[in-house]
Motif scaffolding. Structure first.
Motif, PDB file in Angstrom:
ATOM      1  N   HIS A 100     -67.214 -31.717 -27.709  1.00  0.00           N
ATOM      2  CA  HIS A 100     -68.597 -32.225 -27.720  1.00  0.00           C
ATOM      3  C   HIS A 100     -69.598 -31.080 -27.867  1.00  0.00           C
ATOM      4  O   HIS A 100     -70.547 -31.174 -28.653  1.00  0.00           O
ATOM      5  CB  HIS A 100     -68.918 -33.014 -26.439  1.00  0.00           C
ATOM      6  CG  HIS A 100     -68.377 -34.401 -26.441  1.00  0.00           C
ATOM      7  ND1 HIS A 100     -68.793 -35.363 -27.326  1.00  0.00           N
ATOM      8  CD2 HIS A 100     -67.456 -35.000 -25.643  1.00  0.00           C
ATOM      9  CE1 HIS A 100     -68.150 -36.495 -27.088  1.00  0.00           C
ATOM     10  NE2 HIS A 100     -67.327 -36.291 -26.068  1.00  0.00           N
ATOM     11  N   ASN A 103     -69.457 -29.610 -31.383  1.00  0.00           N
ATOM     12  CA  ASN A 103     -70.146 -30.500 -32.330  1.00  0.00           C
ATOM     13  C   ASN A 103     -71.664 -30.418 -32.152  1.00  0.00           C
ATOM     14  O   ASN A 103     -72.406 -30.375 -33.134  1.00  0.00           O
ATOM     15  CB  ASN A 103     -69.684 -31.942 -32.149  1.00  0.00           C
ATOM     16  CG  ASN A 103     -68.244 -32.150 -32.589  1.00  0.00           C
ATOM     17  OD1 ASN A 103     -67.675 -31.350 -33.321  1.00  0.00           O
ATOM     18  ND2 ASN A 103     -67.639 -33.220 -32.116  1.00  0.00           N
ATOM     19  N   HIS A 104     -72.108 -30.414 -30.914  1.00  0.00           N
ATOM     20  CA  HIS A 104     -73.543 -30.390 -30.627  1.00  0.00           C
ATOM     21  C   HIS A 104     -74.205 -29.136 -31.209  1.00  0.00           C
ATOM     22  O   HIS A 104     -75.250 -29.209 -31.851  1.00  0.00           O
ATOM     23  CB  HIS A 104     -73.799 -30.471 -29.121  1.00  0.00           C
ATOM     24  CG  HIS A 104     -75.250 -30.395 -28.755  1.00  0.00           C
ATOM     25  ND1 HIS A 104     -76.116 -31.446 -28.935  1.00  0.00           N
ATOM     26  CD2 HIS A 104     -75.990 -29.376 -28.237  1.00  0.00           C
ATOM     27  CE1 HIS A 104     -77.328 -31.078 -28.541  1.00  0.00           C
ATOM     28  NE2 HIS A 104     -77.272 -29.824 -28.106  1.00  0.00           N
ATOM     29  N   GLN A 106     -72.748 -27.054 -33.347  1.00  0.00           N
ATOM     30  CA  GLN A 106     -72.136 -26.763 -34.645  1.00  0.00           C
ATOM     31  C   GLN A 106     -71.556 -25.349 -34.666  1.00  0.00           C
ATOM     32  O   GLN A 106     -71.902 -24.509 -35.516  1.00  0.00           O
ATOM     33  CB  GLN A 106     -73.131 -26.978 -35.781  1.00  0.00           C
ATOM     34  CG  GLN A 106     -73.594 -28.413 -35.875  1.00  0.00           C
ATOM     35  CD  GLN A 106     -74.580 -28.652 -37.010  1.00  0.00           C
ATOM     36  OE1 GLN A 106     -75.121 -27.724 -37.587  1.00  0.00           O
ATOM     37  NE2 GLN A 106     -74.797 -29.920 -37.320  1.00  0.00           N
ATOM     38  N   ILE A 127     -76.904 -32.873 -22.386  1.00  0.00           N
ATOM     39  CA  ILE A 127     -76.341 -32.949 -23.745  1.00  0.00           C
ATOM     40  C   ILE A 127     -75.381 -34.124 -23.863  1.00  0.00           C
ATOM     41  O   ILE A 127     -75.424 -34.890 -24.830  1.00  0.00           O
ATOM     42  CB  ILE A 127     -75.633 -31.623 -24.109  1.00  0.00           C
ATOM     43  CG1 ILE A 127     -76.674 -30.513 -24.262  1.00  0.00           C
ATOM     44  CG2 ILE A 127     -74.802 -31.766 -25.385  1.00  0.00           C
ATOM     45  CD1 ILE A 127     -76.084 -29.110 -24.339  1.00  0.00           C
ATOM     46  N   LEU A 128     -74.518 -34.299 -22.860  1.00  0.00           N
ATOM     47  CA  LEU A 128     -73.553 -35.390 -22.904  1.00  0.00           C
ATOM     48  C   LEU A 128     -74.232 -36.758 -22.863  1.00  0.00           C
ATOM     49  O   LEU A 128     -73.783 -37.703 -23.517  1.00  0.00           O
ATOM     50  CB  LEU A 128     -72.540 -35.252 -21.763  1.00  0.00           C
ATOM     51  CG  LEU A 128     -71.591 -34.048 -21.869  1.00  0.00           C
ATOM     52  CD1 LEU A 128     -70.773 -33.896 -20.601  1.00  0.00           C
ATOM     53  CD2 LEU A 128     -70.691 -34.157 -23.090  1.00  0.00           C
ATOM     54  N   LYS A 129     -75.329 -36.846 -22.123  1.00  0.00           N
ATOM     55  CA  LYS A 129     -76.073 -38.109 -22.057  1.00  0.00           C
ATOM     56  C   LYS A 129     -76.687 -38.447 -23.415  1.00  0.00           C
ATOM     57  O   LYS A 129     -76.774 -39.611 -23.784  1.00  0.00           O
ATOM     58  CB  LYS A 129     -77.167 -38.047 -20.979  1.00  0.00           C
ATOM     59  CG  LYS A 129     -76.627 -38.205 -19.574  1.00  0.00           C
ATOM     60  CD  LYS A 129     -77.743 -38.216 -18.556  1.00  0.00           C
ATOM     61  CE  LYS A 129     -77.196 -38.425 -17.156  1.00  0.00           C
ATOM     62  NZ  LYS A 129     -78.258 -38.411 -16.154  1.00  0.00           N
ATOM     63  N   LYS A 130     -77.103 -37.433 -24.178  1.00  0.00           N
ATOM     64  CA  LYS A 130     -77.651 -37.661 -25.512  1.00  0.00           C
ATOM     65  C   LYS A 130     -76.640 -38.342 -26.431  1.00  0.00           C
ATOM     66  O   LYS A 130     -77.003 -39.025 -27.368  1.00  0.00           O
ATOM     67  CB  LYS A 130     -78.082 -36.329 -26.163  1.00  0.00           C
ATOM     68  CG  LYS A 130     -79.322 -35.736 -25.576  1.00  0.00           C
ATOM     69  CD  LYS A 130     -79.663 -34.426 -26.278  1.00  0.00           C
ATOM     70  CE  LYS A 130     -80.861 -33.768 -25.621  1.00  0.00           C
ATOM     71  NZ  LYS A 130     -81.169 -32.459 -26.217  1.00  0.00           N
ATOM     72  N   TYR A 131     -75.353 -38.125 -26.138  1.00  0.00           N
ATOM     73  CA  TYR A 131     -74.291 -38.723 -26.945  1.00  0.00           C
ATOM     74  C   TYR A 131     -73.782 -40.029 -26.327  1.00  0.00           C
ATOM     75  O   TYR A 131     -72.720 -40.518 -26.703  1.00  0.00           O
ATOM     76  CB  TYR A 131     -73.146 -37.721 -27.142  1.00  0.00           C
ATOM     77  CG  TYR A 131     -73.549 -36.585 -28.050  1.00  0.00           C
ATOM     78  CD1 TYR A 131     -73.516 -36.717 -29.431  1.00  0.00           C
ATOM     79  CD2 TYR A 131     -73.995 -35.383 -27.522  1.00  0.00           C
ATOM     80  CE1 TYR A 131     -73.916 -35.686 -30.260  1.00  0.00           C
ATOM     81  CE2 TYR A 131     -74.393 -34.343 -28.344  1.00  0.00           C
ATOM     82  CZ  TYR A 131     -74.350 -34.501 -29.711  1.00  0.00           C
ATOM     83  OH  TYR A 131     -74.750 -33.483 -30.532  1.00  0.00           O
ATOM     84  N   GLY A 132     -74.531 -40.549 -25.365  1.00  0.00           N
ATOM     85  CA  GLY A 132     -74.204 -41.854 -24.796  1.00  0.00           C
ATOM     86  C   GLY A 132     -73.087 -41.856 -23.773  1.00  0.00           C
ATOM     87  O   GLY A 132     -72.482 -42.902 -23.519  1.00  0.00           O
ATOM     88  N   LYS A 133     -72.796 -40.744 -23.173  1.00  0.00           N
ATOM     89  CA  LYS A 133     -71.743 -40.678 -22.160  1.00  0.00           C
ATOM     90  C   LYS A 133     -72.269 -41.196 -20.826  1.00  0.00           C
ATOM     91  O   LYS A 133     -73.376 -40.883 -20.413  1.00  0.00           O
ATOM     92  CB  LYS A 133     -71.245 -39.238 -21.966  1.00  0.00           C
ATOM     93  CG  LYS A 133     -70.635 -38.630 -23.215  1.00  0.00           C
ATOM     94  CD  LYS A 133     -69.356 -39.332 -23.577  1.00  0.00           C
ATOM     95  CE  LYS A 133     -68.749 -38.761 -24.837  1.00  0.00           C
ATOM     96  NZ  LYS A 133     -67.673 -39.569 -25.354  1.00  0.00           N
TER      97      LYS A 133
END
Length: 144
Positions: A100, A103-104, A106, A127-133
Motif C-alpha cells: 500500500h 503504491n501510494h 509510487q 494514508i490507509l484510510k484514504k484507500y478505504g481501509k
C-alpha cells in the motif's frame, strides 16, 4: 583421507588445545581462514576489542601462519565459546502494508519499508484510510 580442520577445530587449536602451527596437517593449514576466525572470535564479548585491534594486521599483511601464531600466543588457554550473532530474518512490516505504501508513494517496496519506519503511526493510518481501509483492517496491517 582425513578431512581438513573446521572453524571450531582452529579456534580450539589457538585457544584451549594450543596446537602449534607446525603440528597442523597441510590440509588444516590451508583451511585456516583469518577472516572467519576474526569474525567468530569477535562474537566473544571478552575478545572483541583484542580482535578489533589486530584485525588490521590479520587481514592482509600477515600470512596465515603468522596470524595463527599471533592468536596462539595472545589468546588465553581457555575454552572460547561464543554465541554466533545472526542477522534478523523475516519481513519487518506486513507485506500488504508495504505494498500500500509503495503504491501510494509510487516507490519500490524496499523504499516503502524505509518510509514506514520514518512515518509516525497516525500518518500511516491516514494514508490507509484514504484507500478505504476499516479500523479493524488498519490495526491488522500495523501488526507484523
Amino acid at each position: 583421507m582425513k578431512k581438513p580442520a573446521t572453524i571450531f577445530d582452529h579456534i580450539a587449536g589457538i585457544t584451549h588445545k594450543k596446537i602449534p602451527w607446525d603440528k597442523l596437517s597441510e590440509a588444516d593449514q590451508k583451511s585456516f581462514s583469518p577472516y572467519i576466525i576474526n569474525r567468530w572470535l569477535s562474537m566473544h564479548m571478552d575478545l572483541i576489542e583484542t580482535i578489533d585491534l589486530f584485525q588490521q594486521y590479520t587481514i592482509g599483511p600477515l600470512s596465515k601462519k603468522h596470524v595463527y601464531q599471533l592468536y596462539y600466543d595472545i589468546l588465553p588457554k581457555a575454552n572460547v565459546r561464543a554465541k554466533y550473532i545472526k542477522g534478523k530474518k523475516g519481513d519487518k512490516y506486513n507485506k500488504e502494508l508495504v505494498q500500500h505504501m509503495a503504491n501510494h508513494y509510487q516507490i519500490a517496496k524496499s523504499e516503502a519499508e524505509e518510509y514506514i519506519g520514518l512515518l509516525d503511526k497516525q500518518e500511516i493510518v491516514s494514508i490507509l484510510k484514504k484507500y478505504g481501509k476499516a479500523e479493524k483492517e488498519i490495526k491488522s496491517l500495523l501488526k507484523k
